[in-house]
Every structure is written in structure tokens, then in C-alpha cells.
Design a protein around this motif. Structure first.
Motif, mmCIF file in Angstrom:
data_model
loop_
_atom_site.group_PDB
_atom_site.id
_atom_site.type_symbol
_atom_site.label_atom_id
_atom_site.label_comp_id
_atom_site.label_asym_id
_atom_site.label_seq_id
_atom_site.Cartn_x
_atom_site.Cartn_y
_atom_site.Cartn_z
ATOM 1 N N ALA A 38 0.831 -1.204 0.000
ATOM 2 C CA ALA A 38 0.000 0.000 0.000
ATOM 3 C C ALA A 38 0.866 1.255 0.000
ATOM 4 C CB ALA A 38 -0.941 -0.008 1.204
ATOM 5 N N VAL A 39 1.963 1.250 0.759
ATOM 6 C CA VAL A 39 2.874 2.397 0.776
ATOM 7 C C VAL A 39 3.495 2.581 -0.601
ATOM 8 C CG1 VAL A 39 5.050 3.297 1.707
ATOM 9 C CG2 VAL A 39 3.359 2.287 3.248
ATOM 10 N N VAL A 40 3.980 1.492 -1.203
ATOM 11 C CA VAL A 40 4.594 1.558 -2.532
ATOM 12 C C VAL A 40 3.597 2.106 -3.548
ATOM 13 C CG1 VAL A 40 5.481 0.153 -4.443
ATOM 14 C CG2 VAL A 40 6.344 -0.212 -2.117
ATOM 15 N N GLU A 41 2.399 1.536 -3.574
ATOM 16 C CA GLU A 41 1.391 2.003 -4.523
ATOM 17 C C GLU A 41 1.031 3.465 -4.266
ATOM 18 O OE1 GLU A 41 0.542 0.382 -7.267
ATOM 19 O OE2 GLU A 41 1.925 -1.170 -6.567
ATOM 20 N N GLY A 42 0.977 3.858 -2.986
ATOM 21 C CA GLY A 42 0.690 5.252 -2.643
ATOM 22 C C GLY A 42 1.769 6.196 -3.134
ATOM 23 N N LEU A 43 3.037 5.815 -2.976
ATOM 24 C CA LEU A 43 4.136 6.650 -3.459
ATOM 25 C C LEU A 43 4.110 6.771 -4.981
ATOM 26 C CD1 LEU A 43 6.978 5.354 -1.119
ATOM 27 C CD2 LEU A 43 6.090 7.697 -1.178
ATOM 28 N N ILE A 44 3.874 5.652 -5.657
ATOM 29 C CA ILE A 44 3.818 5.670 -7.126
ATOM 30 C C ILE A 44 2.715 6.602 -7.594
ATOM 31 C CG2 ILE A 44 3.253 4.269 -9.165
ATOM 32 C CD1 ILE A 44 4.709 1.920 -7.676
ATOM 33 N N LEU A 104 12.201 4.583 -6.693
ATOM 34 C CA LEU A 104 11.575 3.658 -5.759
ATOM 35 C C LEU A 104 11.806 2.220 -6.210
ATOM 36 C CD1 LEU A 104 9.506 3.186 -3.384
ATOM 37 C CD2 LEU A 104 7.715 3.375 -5.127
ATOM 38 N N LEU A 105 12.323 1.420 -5.302
ATOM 39 C CA LEU A 105 12.471 -0.016 -5.542
ATOM 40 C C LEU A 105 11.670 -0.742 -4.473
ATOM 41 C CD1 LEU A 105 16.287 -0.342 -6.251
ATOM 42 C CD2 LEU A 105 14.448 -0.845 -7.861
ATOM 43 N N ALA A 148 13.344 0.746 3.715
ATOM 44 C CA ALA A 148 14.410 -0.172 4.096
ATOM 45 C C ALA A 148 15.759 0.322 3.582
ATOM 46 C CB ALA A 148 14.115 -1.561 3.511
ATOM 47 N N PRO A 149 16.847 -0.125 4.207
ATOM 48 C CA PRO A 149 18.169 0.144 3.660
ATOM 49 C C PRO A 149 18.255 -0.375 2.214
ATOM 50 C CG PRO A 149 18.384 -0.697 5.876
ATOM 51 C CD PRO A 149 16.935 -0.860 5.481
ATOM 52 N N LEU A 150 19.168 0.199 1.459
ATOM 53 C CA LEU A 150 19.346 -0.132 0.046
ATOM 54 C C LEU A 150 20.784 -0.584 -0.175
ATOM 55 C CD1 LEU A 150 17.940 0.291 -2.897
ATOM 56 C CD2 LEU A 150 19.516 2.224 -3.010
ATOM 57 N N ARG A 165 19.501 -2.814 -4.851
ATOM 58 C CA ARG A 165 18.412 -3.709 -4.455
ATOM 59 C C ARG A 165 17.983 -3.320 -3.034
ATOM 60 N NH1 ARG A 165 20.324 -9.349 -5.309
ATOM 61 N NH2 ARG A 165 19.612 -9.004 -7.425
ATOM 62 N N PRO A 166 16.669 -3.231 -2.781
ATOM 63 C CA PRO A 166 16.223 -2.914 -1.419
ATOM 64 C C PRO A 166 16.457 -4.100 -0.487
ATOM 65 C CG PRO A 166 14.330 -3.405 -2.791
ATOM 66 C CD PRO A 166 15.542 -3.420 -3.696
ATOM 67 N N GLU A 167 16.702 -3.805 0.777
ATOM 68 C CA GLU A 167 16.941 -4.845 1.784
ATOM 69 C C GLU A 167 15.684 -5.136 2.597
ATOM 70 O OE1 GLU A 167 19.704 -6.678 2.148
ATOM 71 O OE2 GLU A 167 20.480 -5.660 0.375
ATOM 72 N N GLY A 168 14.540 -4.659 2.138
ATOM 73 C CA GLY A 168 13.283 -4.861 2.848
ATOM 74 C C GLY A 168 12.126 -4.586 1.901
ATOM 75 N N PRO A 169 10.968 -4.201 2.432
ATOM 76 C CA PRO A 169 9.761 -4.041 1.613
ATOM 77 C C PRO A 169 9.889 -3.014 0.485
ATOM 78 C CG PRO A 169 9.202 -4.005 3.949
ATOM 79 C CD PRO A 169 10.697 -4.001 3.852
ATOM 80 N N TYR A 170 10.599 -1.909 0.742
ATOM 81 C CA TYR A 170 10.804 -0.897 -0.302
ATOM 82 C C TYR A 170 11.882 0.071 0.155
ATOM 83 C CZ TYR A 170 8.514 2.785 2.380
ATOM 84 O OH TYR A 170 8.206 3.709 3.345
ATOM 85 N N SER A 171 12.493 0.758 -0.805
ATOM 86 C CA SER A 171 13.452 1.832 -0.531
ATOM 87 C C SER A 171 13.130 2.984 -1.467
ATOM 88 C CB SER A 171 14.893 1.381 -0.798
ATOM 89 O OG SER A 171 15.253 0.318 0.038
#
Length: 166
Positions: free
Chosen positions: A16-22, A63-64, A88-90, A125-131
């Protein structure tokens, strides 16, 4: 901008956060992977040492999300500054143009800035859900200065390019 700083607690909320940012930033897919939106292109023009004219600098949001990769690519004649903004860290890899050993840096809120020199190969590459990062390029970015490693014959790949990032 909506506050997305609170970290998502589940895959559903991360999506949801990723889609919201996009949606919020009107991002579009980037050829190297991930999503981007240019947020500034300098009105000042510079002439590079090779004679090409470019904007003084450019800035994008990039955004990844989990499972995505910014594949090996090169920006010729321009340095790129990566700045971690949230999420997340990248992991960011840097490989000299002629090859060698790829170095890996972790961008995070505690270590938010890394510079990739002109002509070096880079991947992330992101180290978690998104960066979410900002990438600033100077002299300014132009797609004619951009090369994706996977578009070159494998015989031209620099030694040290990790194949899982191609």
C-alpha cells in the motif's frame, strides 16, 4: 506529501505504501527497474569535456520494492549521488568501468549518501519491503548517456559484474 515514514508492518501495508508513493508522485517504470519521477532539471546548461551540452544537474525520486532490482547500468560522463529518503536500507553496488571487484555500500537513514563516479557500473536492491531514494546526476542525466549492461554482448561485460544483478 503524505507521511510514509512509519515503516510498514506487513507485506500488504508495504504494498500500500509503494502504490501510494507511485500514485502520489506520478512515478513511471524505469528501464533499469523500479519506479521514478524527475523532480528537477537545472535550467543552467553546461558543456562537458566531450563537448556535449547537458543541464547542470538533474534529480529524480527512485523507488524499488521488495524483489525488484536496479540492474547494472552506467551513466557516462556524469557522477550520480544516491540519497536514501525512507524505507528499508538499500544495497548499492559500484563497479569500475573496466571491471574489477564490485563494492557494495548500504544506504540507510544512518548512512544516507553514496556517490557513483562517472562511467562506473551500478546496481541496487532494497533490503526490505521498499526503498525510496533520490538520485542526483551532474552534469544532468540524459538517456543517450545511459547504458544497460544486459543490452551489451556478454563478451563486453566488465569482469566482476554480479550476474544476479544483470
Amino acid at each position: 506529501m503524505t507521511d510514509h515514514q512509519a515503516g510498514p508492518t506487513s507485506e500488504h501495508s508495504a504494498n500500500a505504501v509503494v502504490e501510494g508513493l507511485i500514485e502520489e508522485w506520478k512515478m513511471q517504470p524505469h528501464p533499469e527497474g523500479g519506479w521514478y519521477r524527475e523532480i528537477h532539471r537545472s535550467s543552467q546548461t553546461v558543456t562537458r569535456s566531450d563537448g556535449a551540452k547537458r543541464a547542470g544537474f538533474t534529480t529524480i525520486l527512485f523507488l524499488l520494492k521488495a524483489g525488484s532490482t536496479s540492474r547494472w547500468h552506467q551513466v557516462r560522463h556524469a557522477d550520480e549521488v544516491w540519497i536514501h529518503l525512507q524505507g528499508a536500507p538499500l544495497s548499492l553496488w559500484d563497479l569500475p568501468e573496466t571491471g574489477g571487484e564490485a563494492s557494495r555500500q548500504i544506504l540507510s537513514l544512518q548512512q544516507p549518501v553514496q556517490v557513483i563516479p562517472a562511467n562506473h557500473w551500478q546496481a541496487a536492491r532494497p533490503e526490505g519491503p521498499y526503498s525510496l531514494v533520490s538520485c542526483c546526476v551532474g552534469p544532468g542525466f540524459a538517456f543517450e548517456d545511459f547504458t544497460m549492461l544486459h543490452e551489451l554482448p556478454q563478451s563486453e561485460w566488465p569482469e566482476g559484474a554480479l550476474t544476479d544483478l544483470v
